[in-house]
Structure formats: C-alpha cells, structure tokens
Design a protein around this motif. Structure first.
Motif, PDB file in Angstrom:
ATOM      1  N   ARG A   1       0.813  -1.213   0.000  1.00 47.01           N
ATOM      2  CA  ARG A   1       0.000   0.000   0.000  1.00 47.01           C
ATOM      3  C   ARG A   1       0.849   1.268   0.000  1.00 47.01           C
ATOM      4  NH1 ARG A   1      -5.346  -0.934   1.203  1.00 47.01           N
ATOM      5  NH2 ARG A   1      -5.644   1.142   2.053  1.00 47.01           N
ATOM      6  N   ARG A   2       2.086   1.175   0.514  1.00 42.24           N
ATOM      7  CA  ARG A   2       2.944   2.364   0.599  1.00 42.24           C
ATOM      8  C   ARG A   2       3.786   2.555  -0.660  1.00 42.24           C
ATOM      9  NH1 ARG A   2       5.527   6.056   0.049  1.00 42.24           N
ATOM     10  NH2 ARG A   2       6.738   7.311   1.537  1.00 42.24           N
ATOM     11  N   PHE A   3       4.320   1.492  -1.204  1.00 43.43           N
ATOM     12  CA  PHE A   3       5.311   1.633  -2.276  1.00 43.43           C
ATOM     13  C   PHE A   3       4.794   1.250  -3.661  1.00 43.43           C
ATOM     14  CE2 PHE A   3       7.855   1.027   1.599  1.00 43.43           C
ATOM     15  CZ  PHE A   3       8.661   2.155   1.523  1.00 43.43           C
ATOM     16  N   ILE A   4       3.686   0.528  -3.748  1.00 42.92           N
ATOM     17  CA  ILE A   4       3.139   0.181  -5.063  1.00 42.92           C
ATOM     18  C   ILE A   4       1.852   0.977  -5.235  1.00 42.92           C
ATOM     19  CG2 ILE A   4       2.434  -1.689  -6.601  1.00 42.92           C
ATOM     20  CD1 ILE A   4       4.042  -3.587  -4.898  1.00 42.92           C
TER      21      ILE A   4
ATOM     22  N   GLU B   1       4.315  -6.024 -14.745  1.00 41.09           N
ATOM     23  CA  GLU B   1       4.858  -4.766 -14.241  1.00 41.09           C
ATOM     24  C   GLU B   1       6.242  -4.985 -13.632  1.00 41.09           C
ATOM     25  OE1 GLU B   1       2.116  -2.648 -11.755  1.00 41.09           O
ATOM     26  OE2 GLU B   1       0.397  -3.257 -12.967  1.00 41.09           O
ATOM     27  N   PRO B   2       7.193  -4.081 -13.929  1.00 39.15           N
ATOM     28  CA  PRO B   2       8.591  -4.273 -13.499  1.00 39.15           C
ATOM     29  C   PRO B   2       8.770  -4.382 -11.989  1.00 39.15           C
ATOM     30  CG  PRO B   2       8.438  -2.557 -15.183  1.00 39.15           C
ATOM     31  CD  PRO B   2       7.033  -2.907 -14.800  1.00 39.15           C
ATOM     32  N   HIS B   3       7.916  -3.746 -11.198  1.00 38.37           N
ATOM     33  CA  HIS B   3       8.123  -3.774  -9.746  1.00 38.37           C
ATOM     34  C   HIS B   3       8.048  -5.192  -9.184  1.00 38.37           C
ATOM     35  CE1 HIS B   3       4.007  -4.705  -8.431  1.00 38.37           C
ATOM     36  NE2 HIS B   3       3.566  -3.909  -9.392  1.00 38.37           N
TER      37      HIS B   3
ATOM     38  N   SER C   1       9.408  -6.586  -5.688  1.00 37.41           N
ATOM     39  CA  SER C   1       8.326  -6.561  -4.705  1.00 37.41           C
ATOM     40  C   SER C   1       7.889  -7.972  -4.309  1.00 37.41           C
ATOM     41  CB  SER C   1       7.133  -5.766  -5.236  1.00 37.41           C
ATOM     42  OG  SER C   1       6.622  -6.344  -6.425  1.00 37.41           O
ATOM     43  N   GLN C   2       7.946  -8.913  -5.240  1.00 37.04           N
ATOM     44  CA  GLN C   2       7.604 -10.288  -4.897  1.00 37.04           C
ATOM     45  C   GLN C   2       8.591 -10.852  -3.876  1.00 37.04           C
ATOM     46  OE1 GLN C   2       4.985 -12.140  -5.870  1.00 37.04           O
ATOM     47  NE2 GLN C   2       4.120 -10.526  -7.161  1.00 37.04           N
ATOM     48  N   ILE C   3       9.859 -10.502  -4.028  1.00 34.14           N
ATOM     49  CA  ILE C   3      10.885 -10.995  -3.105  1.00 34.14           C
ATOM     50  C   ILE C   3      10.689 -10.406  -1.714  1.00 34.14           C
ATOM     51  CG2 ILE C   3      13.366 -10.956  -2.607  1.00 34.14           C
ATOM     52  CD1 ILE C   3      13.850 -11.056  -5.626  1.00 34.14           C
ATOM     53  N   ILE C   4      10.475  -9.103  -1.657  1.00 34.25           N
ATOM     54  CA  ILE C   4      10.347  -8.425  -0.359  1.00 34.25           C
ATOM     55  C   ILE C   4       9.127  -8.929   0.402  1.00 34.25           C
ATOM     56  CG2 ILE C   4       9.940  -6.195   0.748  1.00 34.25           C
ATOM     57  CD1 ILE C   4      11.519  -4.918  -1.587  1.00 34.25           C
ATOM     58  N   THR C   5       7.981  -8.943  -0.238  1.00 33.79           N
ATOM     59  CA  THR C   5       6.743  -9.303   0.468  1.00 33.79           C
ATOM     60  C   THR C   5       6.708 -10.779   0.849  1.00 33.79           C
ATOM     61  OG1 THR C   5       5.648  -9.574  -1.682  1.00 33.79           O
ATOM     62  CG2 THR C   5       5.385  -7.463  -0.569  1.00 33.79           C
ATOM     63  N   SER C   6       7.206 -11.656  -0.002  1.00 30.97           N
ATOM     64  CA  SER C   6       7.185 -13.081   0.349  1.00 30.97           C
ATOM     65  C   SER C   6       8.204 -13.392   1.435  1.00 30.97           C
ATOM     66  CB  SER C   6       7.455 -13.939  -0.894  1.00 30.97           C
ATOM     67  OG  SER C   6       8.702 -13.620  -1.485  1.00 30.97           O
TER      68      SER C   6
END
Length: 597
Positions: free
Chosen positions: A84-87, A111-113, A117-122
């Motif tokens: 919610r903050r960065f995407i 989408e490039p993020h 973002s998949q690495i960070i959140t998982s």
C-alpha cells in the motif's frame, strides 16, 4: 532524457539485429535472465531464512510459544503495508494465476516492480512464519525479469512469452536447484504452445539459474538418498495415490471457500488481523505449520518420526505411534487451511511449497500408520517422497514437474516407477472431478483462460488469410544484385525478401543474413550473383484461398514461423506469420469475451 534513452535502445536493437540472429539473441537473453533469476532466488531464500533464523534462534525460548501467535500477523501486516505504501501506481498480485493471465490477456506484460516486490513481500510473509511457499513469488519475479527484458529489446509477443517462461523456469530452478524441473514447470504451466526449439532457451535459463543460485546459496532443500522400491509395496503406492487425489480435490474446494470468505471482508487491515491471529493460533497448536514446513519434512526423512510433535504441547506423546499418525493427518488439514489463510489475508506466497509439505505428511502418515499394524514394513522416506509428488501433481495438474522435481531435490531417481504411478493416479482423479487446476480455475470462470485444445479449430476457422496477410516486404527482382539494392536491404525491418519477376511470379526467397554477408564483403565471389541465383525455394507455400487451420498445420509441421502466400496463378501476394495469426487469434478471443476449453 526519455528520447535519448529510446534512441540508444533503438540503435542497440539495430546493431544486434544486424549482427545476431533472433534465435541466437533469444538464447543469450535466456542466459542473462537465468543469471538474474538465480541471483533473485538466492536473495529470496537467504533473506527469508535469515529472518526465520533470527526469530527462532535469537528469541528467548520461554517466550517463543506466545510470540508464535504474533509473528505471522506481523509478517502479513508488513507485506500489506509495503504494497500500500510503495506500489501506488501499479497493481500487486501473487501466485501463478496472474502470470497465466498475463500470457492470455496482457500480451505477456508484467509490471517491473514485481522483480523486487515479490521478493520483499514473500520474505516478510514466510520469514515471519506465514504458512506459504516461496516458489510462486520467485517464479513471478523471474517472469517479470524475462518479460521486461524482452520488451526492453522490442521483441515480439512469442519471444517475450518465451523469455517470461525462461524467467519462471529460472526462478523454480534456482529455488530448488532443479534445472530440469524448472524447465518442465514452465512448459506444463505457462507456455500456451510448445515446440522443440523452446527447449534450448528454457534449458539455458534453468541451468544458469541453478548454477548461480547454488554458488550464492548452496544449502540444499533436502538431504536424502532414497532406497529402491519393493514390488510388494506397489499396491500401497496405489492406495496412497488415491488418497492424495481425493485430498487434492478437497484442497481445491477449500481454496475457493477461504478466498470467498476473506474477499467478503472489505477492510484490508481487518483481513490481516483475522488471518494473522488465526494463523498464529494454528501454529501454536501445530508448530510444523510455521513457514514453508520443509524442515519438518527433512526431519521425517532423517527418521525422526516424532518430529511433528516436537516443540508442541503434545511433545510428550511422541512415543505413541497411533497418536503420531492422527496428529500428522490433522496437521495436513491444518496446513491446507493455514496456507490459504496466509495468502488470502494479505500475505505473499504460493501453494507450490505447501503442496509438497501436505503430500509429504500424507505419505508419512500412511506409511507410518501401516507400519504400526505390523502387517508389513514400508519405507517411510519413500512414501514421503511419493506423497510430495502426488500432491503436487494433483493440485497443480503438473505430473511431469512433480516427477522430476521430487526426483531431483531428494535424489529419488530410484523411485521413478512409484513416482510415475502416484503422480498419474493423483492427477487423473483430480482431473476427473475438476477440469481446471487451482491456478487456472478462476481464469476459466472469468473467461480469461487461453488453451489450445478443443476450440482452436473454431477460432481459426473464423480467420481469413487476407486479414493476417503482411505485405510490407521489400521485393527484389531476379536480375538485380545485392549491391544494387544496398540501401533497401540495410534499412528494411524485415529479415526475409521475396524474389518476384516482372509478371508478379514468386521465384524464391532470400534471408537477410545472406545478403548482409555479401554487402559486408565476406563472400566477394557472390557479389556478382543475381537475386535469381541467390534465391532459395521456400520450405512451403500458402495459397491465398487456404483456410487458417491448414496454414497453421503447415507451420507446425515444418516448425517455421513465416511462409510466402501466392494466388492461384502463382503470383506473389505477401507473407503470413505465426505472430500475425496469434495476434488475430487473441483479438478474436477478446472480442468474443469467451474462453477456450
């Protein structure tokens, strides 16, 4: 700055098109995607396991059970806050379903993020104890790497899709150190169509990722050298397969129910609170639900049959065999619920890893339970391995991926026959009850699923060749020489030239590589040759009145992507390519708003 960057990219693409064939360039990009995918897999595994190790080893033991109630909640909350903050401008999805959707409906755009973002959140979700797997996030991250690499270099849909699949294969290969399984996973789950040449980029990407990941994070997933299977145990493998097939149906139905339940909760933070606390309570009762669950499977493979009860409030009863079996079965159903709660309450992960754990626990409960009767002594590790493969095959509809993945990560090649038997039976049982896998069910219901089976013929029959005919090719005359048409040859955007006489008859075709060799002076003896002499006979020719099904059959039979088109008198009309057919194919599907079954 954007104009300058676009200019540089354009110049770079022009240079590589002149120097490197598309096929070779695709292999080079596959290797690059494999390297980056392997690095991403190593980062994800290292980061997740570092978080988990810190929480489990550096926290005082007497408080650990109480903190288990809150660790998953914190991890899911941090994941939601990050999204919610960065995407802000883009969208964030998880699992394999959005990747399949991107191939079907979004021209393989991701989408490039998603690369990071998949690495960070998982890592946050699973590291803090979320009961999910890392395989779907790393496959998503790898797909984003491949898709965006293809788009950066201006490749077409087919090539971008291939690189997307290479990225997913690299992610799976890097996560499991299993290149063959990574390649087969991409073929079974992602590729809308498959041909033998697809093996090379996929294999290069998967092998490269496996090497890079092992260099950066060498800890294997499982340590096991399986025993050979025994003939008298064959019937028990069949029974196990039937049980796992039934469980895979149950898991798919529970998945739908849990998803609907959480979707009805409008406030995202309320979803986090309900899901996180529920998950913490389940982990308190069943510590094996913490994180991926692979550690428990490894302990069982090592012969520690009481590992499930360790660190739980039932730890003192590990010597009672029947209680261990009952507890294992309950843990399987708890794991199914825990993984779905994790994913639907806001956490990021996948059901790939939980499928392995649930199947392994079912195999353990089955074999260990049979051994308690004293009728026969089954190899518990062998049935754990077979159970893992069976669950993966039934839930994902990917029997080949299951066979080779389990064989690679456990050293279970000696069990190839039981693995084949269990995966086939589990898959057939699930497929008989559920036409679509857990990945494709939602897309099929929404009309967003593309497959190439029953309705291909219907859609192809709707196409007319004249609507996909491409005419913007530079025509060469039979008496001309390469030097006479230097400017046109160099500046054309096509890599194939028709040779047509003054009456409009097609005499042959010439590929740009051959003409560039002459213009660059590599073959001086050919400079005086005419186009008639340089032309070669096309592999096949398409008649203007041919139906599109016959055209596609020709292309598939000859494994070629472009063919010249002539009328009934042999006059040149243009070219038809698979790319143009696929573009029209997707446009018709979009207009219909239906899906192929």
């Amino acid at each position: 700055m954007n104009k300058r960057r676009k200019h540089i990219i354009t110049r770079l693409n022009q240079w590589r098109m002149q120097r490197i064939s598309n096929r070779n360039f695709l292999v080079i990009l596959a290797v690059i995607v494999g390297i980056i995918g392997g690095i991403a897999a190593a980062i994800l595994k290292g980061l997740t396991h570092s978080i988990a190790a810190f929480l489990q080893e550096d926290v005082q033991w007497e408080y650990k059970y109480y903190l288990y109630l809150f660790f998953p909640l914190i991890g899911i909350l941090l994941s939601v806050l990050y999204v919610r903050r960065f995407i802000v401008k883009g969208t964030f999805d998880h699992g394999m379903t959005p990747i399949i959707y991107a191939i079907s409906r979004k021209s393989s755009r991701i989408e490039p993020h998603n690369v990071y973002s998949q690495i960070i959140t998982s890592a946050l979700t699973v590291g803090f104890g979320g009961s999910a797997g890392l395989e779907a996030p790393i496959a998503y991250s790898g797909s984003a790497i491949g898709a965006n690499a293809g788009r950066f270099f201006g490749l077409n849909y087919r090539e971008v899709t291939m690189l997307l699949a290479c990225g997913a294969a690299a992610g799976i290969a890097g996560a499991f150190n299993s290149p063959v399984a990574g390649m087969i996973f991409a073929i079974e789950i992602l590729l809308p169509e498959f041909s033998i040449p697809a093996f090379i980029p996929l294999l290069m990407a998967a092998a490269t990722a496996s090497v890079v990941s092992r260099l950066l994070y060498s800890e294997p997933l499982f340590h096991l050298v399986t025993e050979d299977w025994e003939f008298q145990a064959l019937l028990f493998y069949v029974v196990l397969a039937i049980a796992i097939g039934g469980f895979s149906i149950y898991f798919a139905k529970v998945s739908t129910w849990v998803k609907r339940m959480f979707a009805s909760i409008g406030n995202p933070y309320r979803r986090v609170a309900i899901g996180g606390l529920s998950l913490g309570l389940m982990i308190f009762l069943f510590p094996a639900l913490y994180g991926e669950g692979y550690l428990t499977i490894q302990r069982i493979l090592d012969g520690r049959n009481d590992a499930l009860l360790a660190n739980s409030i039932f730890a003192g009863y590990g010597h009672i065999g029947i209680l261990v079996v009952v507890y294992a079965v309950i843990t399987v159903f708890a794991k199914s619920l825990a993984s779905l709660v994790t994913l639907n309450s806001g956490g990021n992960g996948g059901v790939f890893g939980p499928s392995l754990v649930m199947g392994g626990l079912l195999g353990f409960a089955f074999a260990y339970g049979i051994n308690q009767t004293g009728l026969i002594e089954l190899s518990v590790p062998n049935f754990v391995v077979a159970g893992m493969a069976g669950a993966l095959s039934g839930i994902m509809h990917a029997p080949l991926t299951a066979i080779f993945l389990i064989a690679e990560i456990t050293g279970g090649y000696a069990l190839m026959v039981p693995l084949m038997l269990v995966t086939a039976i589990s898959y057939l049982i699930n497929r008989a009850a559920l036409k679509y896998s857990i990945y494709t069910k939602v897309l099929a219901e929404q009309g967003d699923l593309l497959t190439h089976e029953d309705k291909d013929r219907t859609v192809l029959s709707m196409m007319k060749l004249r609507y996909v005919l491409e005419r913007n090719f530079t025509i060469l005359r039979p008496d001309e020489r390469a030097t006479d048409r230097r400017h046109d040859i160099i500046h054309t955007k096509r890599n194939i030239f028709p040779v047509v006489d003054m009456d409009g008859k097609l005499l042959g075709i010439i590929y740009s590589e051959r003409l560039f060799e002459i213009l660059l002076g590599e073959y001086p003896e050919r400079e005086e040759k005419t186009m008639r002499e340089l032309a070669e006979k096309p592999v096949d020719i398409v008649q203007m009145d041919a139906n599109m099904e016959a055209v596609m059959q020709k292309m598939n039979r000859e494994d070629i992507w472009i063919l010249p088109v002539v009328d009934g008198d042999g006059n040149y009309m243009g070219f038809v390519s698979k790319s143009a057919v696929f573009n029209k194919y997707r446009a018709l599907l979009m207009r219909q708003g239906t899906y192929l079954e």
